[in-house]
Design an enzyme around this catalytic site. Structure first.
Site, PDB file in Angstrom:
ATOM      1  N   SER A  33      -3.447  -3.281  -0.655  1.00  0.00           N
ATOM      2  CA  SER A  33      -2.570  -3.790   0.087  1.00  0.00           C
ATOM      3  C   SER A  33      -3.027  -5.522   0.668  1.00  0.00           C
ATOM      4  O   SER A  33      -3.978  -5.550   1.155  1.00  0.00           O
ATOM      5  CB  SER A  33      -1.852  -3.204   1.359  1.00  0.00           C
ATOM      6  OG  SER A  33      -1.053  -3.748   1.971  1.00  0.00           O
ATOM      7  N   GLN A  61      -7.828  -0.327   3.330  1.00  0.00           N
ATOM      8  CA  GLN A  61      -8.490  -1.108   4.596  1.00  0.00           C
ATOM      9  C   GLN A  61     -10.003  -1.547   4.022  1.00  0.00           C
ATOM     10  O   GLN A  61     -10.867  -1.985   4.798  1.00  0.00           O
ATOM     11  CB  GLN A  61      -8.874  -0.075   5.591  1.00  0.00           C
ATOM     12  CG  GLN A  61      -7.570   0.339   6.685  1.00  0.00           C
ATOM     13  CD  GLN A  61      -7.151  -0.885   7.270  1.00  0.00           C
ATOM     14  OE1 GLN A  61      -7.709  -1.878   7.511  1.00  0.00           O
ATOM     15  NE2 GLN A  61      -5.985  -0.790   7.863  1.00  0.00           N
ATOM     16  N   THR A  85      11.197  -6.916 -11.649  1.00  0.00           N
ATOM     17  CA  THR A  85      10.631  -8.422 -11.859  1.00  0.00           C
ATOM     18  C   THR A  85       9.372  -8.758 -10.919  1.00  0.00           C
ATOM     19  O   THR A  85       9.704  -8.124  -9.617  1.00  0.00           O
ATOM     20  CB  THR A  85      11.785  -9.567 -11.517  1.00  0.00           C
ATOM     21  OG1 THR A  85      13.018  -9.201 -12.446  1.00  0.00           O
ATOM     22  CG2 THR A  85      11.146 -10.606 -12.117  1.00  0.00           C
ATOM     23  N   GLY A  89       0.749  -1.023   0.051  1.00  0.00           N
ATOM     24  CA  GLY A  89      -0.069  -0.090   0.110  1.00  0.00           C
ATOM     25  C   GLY A  89       0.892   1.256  -0.094  1.00  0.00           C
ATOM     26  O   GLY A  89       0.574   2.391  -0.620  1.00  0.00           O
ATOM     27  N   CYS A 107       1.604   1.598  12.359  1.00  0.00           N
ATOM     28  CA  CYS A 107       2.708   2.377  11.870  1.00  0.00           C
ATOM     29  C   CYS A 107       3.302   3.663  12.661  1.00  0.00           C
ATOM     30  O   CYS A 107       4.381   4.026  12.449  1.00  0.00           O
ATOM     31  CB  CYS A 107       2.738   2.776  10.395  1.00  0.00           C
ATOM     32  SG  CYS A 107       1.903   1.667   9.100  1.00  0.00           S
TER      33      CYS A 107
HETATM   34  C1  LIG Z   1      -5.041   3.096   5.208  1.00  0.00           C
HETATM   35  C2  LIG Z   1      -3.787   2.352   4.995  1.00  0.00           C
HETATM   36  N1  LIG Z   1      -2.815   2.997   3.849  1.00  0.00           N
HETATM   37  C3  LIG Z   1      -1.652   2.359   3.703  1.00  0.00           C
HETATM   38  C4  LIG Z   1      -1.298   1.366   4.609  1.00  0.00           C
HETATM   39  C5  LIG Z   1       0.181   0.819   4.203  1.00  0.00           C
HETATM   40  O1  LIG Z   1       0.133  -0.210   3.539  1.00  0.00           O
HETATM   41  P1  LIG Z   1       1.402  -1.215   3.447  1.00  0.00           P
HETATM   42  O2  LIG Z   1       1.283  -1.762   4.794  1.00  0.00           O
HETATM   43  O3  LIG Z   1       0.986  -2.577   2.609  1.00  0.00           O
HETATM   44  O4  LIG Z   1       2.554  -0.559   3.039  1.00  0.00           O
HETATM   45  C6  LIG Z   1      -1.935   1.025   5.389  1.00  0.00           C
HETATM   46  C7  LIG Z   1      -1.320  -0.067   6.375  1.00  0.00           C
HETATM   47  O5  LIG Z   1      -1.062   0.254   7.636  1.00  0.00           O
HETATM   48  C8  LIG Z   1      -3.404   1.493   5.897  1.00  0.00           C
HETATM   49  O6  LIG Z   1      -3.917   0.943   6.727  1.00  0.00           O
END
Ligand SMILES: Cc1ncc(COP(=O)(O)O)c(C=O)c1O
Length: 386
Positions: free
Chosen positions: A198, A178, A236, A69, A326
């Site tokens: 994602s 999400q 790739t 994502g 995060c």
């Molecule tokens: C709303 C949202 N966007 C983006 C991401 C990031 O995705 P990824 O963990 O695949 O980089 C997340 C994941 O925490 C998310 O909840």
């Protein structure tokens, strides 16, 4: 352990693991190679793209597989900003985006772009009329998420898409990371130009995602090289990941009709339990079936610290999150909850409970028992009891 942190990530489905290991073992060719093994991989890649396209109601050519994502969001936002910099350097987003959008916008600001961060109402929702009012001559992109990862509020994407139809030069990006398996996602019908997904959020593998790029949209790729993925993303292809992503998307869609009512019921049961049995609790975001995603519940306990609640619940065998994974190690109160009007004290006492299609009724009951045991004890300690 009862796992109630499915917005952070989900457990990969056994079927997903099986197809991924089959591909790693048997179909290890490079899809760009001309020989038979390459051809097999290329056919598999084509099938995966067609399958995901069918689920989303888009053309296979419009899908770009990425490393997740975060890369999909970076590619969409930076790619459009750079490609269209001659026309304008203004972007519009919201104050409640995930860091993978928000920090990209902050970086673009440092590089000379102007960004408008729209406010949200008390439920965390942006108003379409605010989007319209923020549009400028030099606006090139609007980026608004679909489901908020911290409190589950669903943004009015079709309404924003509709109003942007009158501004054909302004591109519309949606972070729908999400959404799959919980809500229907229809980028074309909604007037969306770019949409991010994602795999690990719907029982697929980590490190693989997808960006929908409406045919005709141009953007400057982040990664250049061999020109894979229509030139939008060189490198790739991660074949096991892409096949796992696709399998997970198929399963999530098949299970959605059965899983979603169950998740809404769990959310309602948790809300009733905490409001009946706990004091000083605030429920964040839109919890209605129309306006909130089924899997995310955000609760605040003013006076407590989210980390302390998370650890106390873990001792009872229940895994939840303090805020978005995060940012959960940061000390700062959630920017997203503050944007909805929560004061610092309430925002730092917030936890996120998120269910998945593989949870069972017993998990929710154990979650409720743990919460209703832990919170009064912590509140008592905070009030000076022992
Ligand atoms: C709303 C949202 N966007 C983006 C991401 C990031 O995705 P990824 O963990 O695949 O980089 C997340 C994941 O925490 C998310 O909840």
């Amino acid at each position: 352990m009862v796992y109630l942190d499915n917005s952070a990530t989900t457990q990969p489905d056994p079927e997903v693991i099986r197809v991924m290991s089959d591909v790693m073992r048997d179909i290890y060719g490079n899809p760009s190679s001309l020989h038979g093994l390459g051809g097999k991989a290329e056919r598999l890649l084509k099938q995966a793209r067609e399958t995901v396209a069918r689920i989303l109601g888009v053309s296979p050519q419009s899908l770009v597989f990425t490393s997740g994502g975060t890369e999909a969001n970076n590619t969409a936002i930076k790619g459009v900003a750079y490609q269209h910099r001659g026309r304008g350097r203004h972007l519009i987003t919201t104050q409640v985006e995930h860091a993978a959008v928000y920090e990209v916008c902050r970086q673009l600001e440092k590089w000379g772009w102007e960004v408008t961060y729209l406010p949200v109402d008390q439920q965390g929702r942006v108003r379409p009329e605010d989007v319209a009012a923020a549009l400028q001559e030099d606006t090139v992109l609007v980026s608004v998420m679909h489901v908020n990862n911290e409190m589950g509020t669903v943004q009015p994407i079709p309404e924003i898409g509709r109003l942007l139809q009158d501004y054909p030069k302004v591109l519309f990006h949606v972070d729908a990371v999400q959404s799959i398996g919980k809500l229907e996602v229809r980028p074309r019908e909604w007037g969306v130009d770019l949409m991010s997904f994602s795999g690990h959020k719907f029982h697929g593998p980590k490190g693989v995602g997808c960006l929908y790029v409406r045919e005709g949209v141009t953007l400057s790729p982040l990664l250049v090289g061999g020109g894979q993925e229509g030139g939008f993303r060189s490198g790739t292809q991660n074949m096991p990941g892409i096949v796992g992503f696709t399998k997970a998307a198929v399963l999530a869609e098949q299970r959605r009709a059965e899983a979603v009512p169950r998740m809404y019921r769990w959310k309602q049961e948790m809300i009733e339990a905490v409001t009946d049995r706990l004091q000083d609790v605030r429920i964040n975001g839109d919890t209605s079936e129309k306006g909130g995603a089924p899997h995310i519940l955000s609760l605040s306990f003013p006076g407590l610290k989210s980390e302390v609640i998370v650890h106390a619940l873990e001792e009872k065998g229940v895994a939840v999150s303090s805020k978005s994974a995060c940012s959960s190690k940061g000390e700062e109160p959630s920017r997203v909850l503050k944007a909805m009007g929560l004061d610092d004290e309430t925002a730092v006492g917030s936890i996120r409970i998120s269910t998945g299609a593989d949870n069972r009724d017993e998990d929710i009951q154990r979650g409720i028992e743990a919460l209703t045991a832990v919170i009064p004890r912590l509140q008592h300690v905070m009030k000076g009891g022992s």
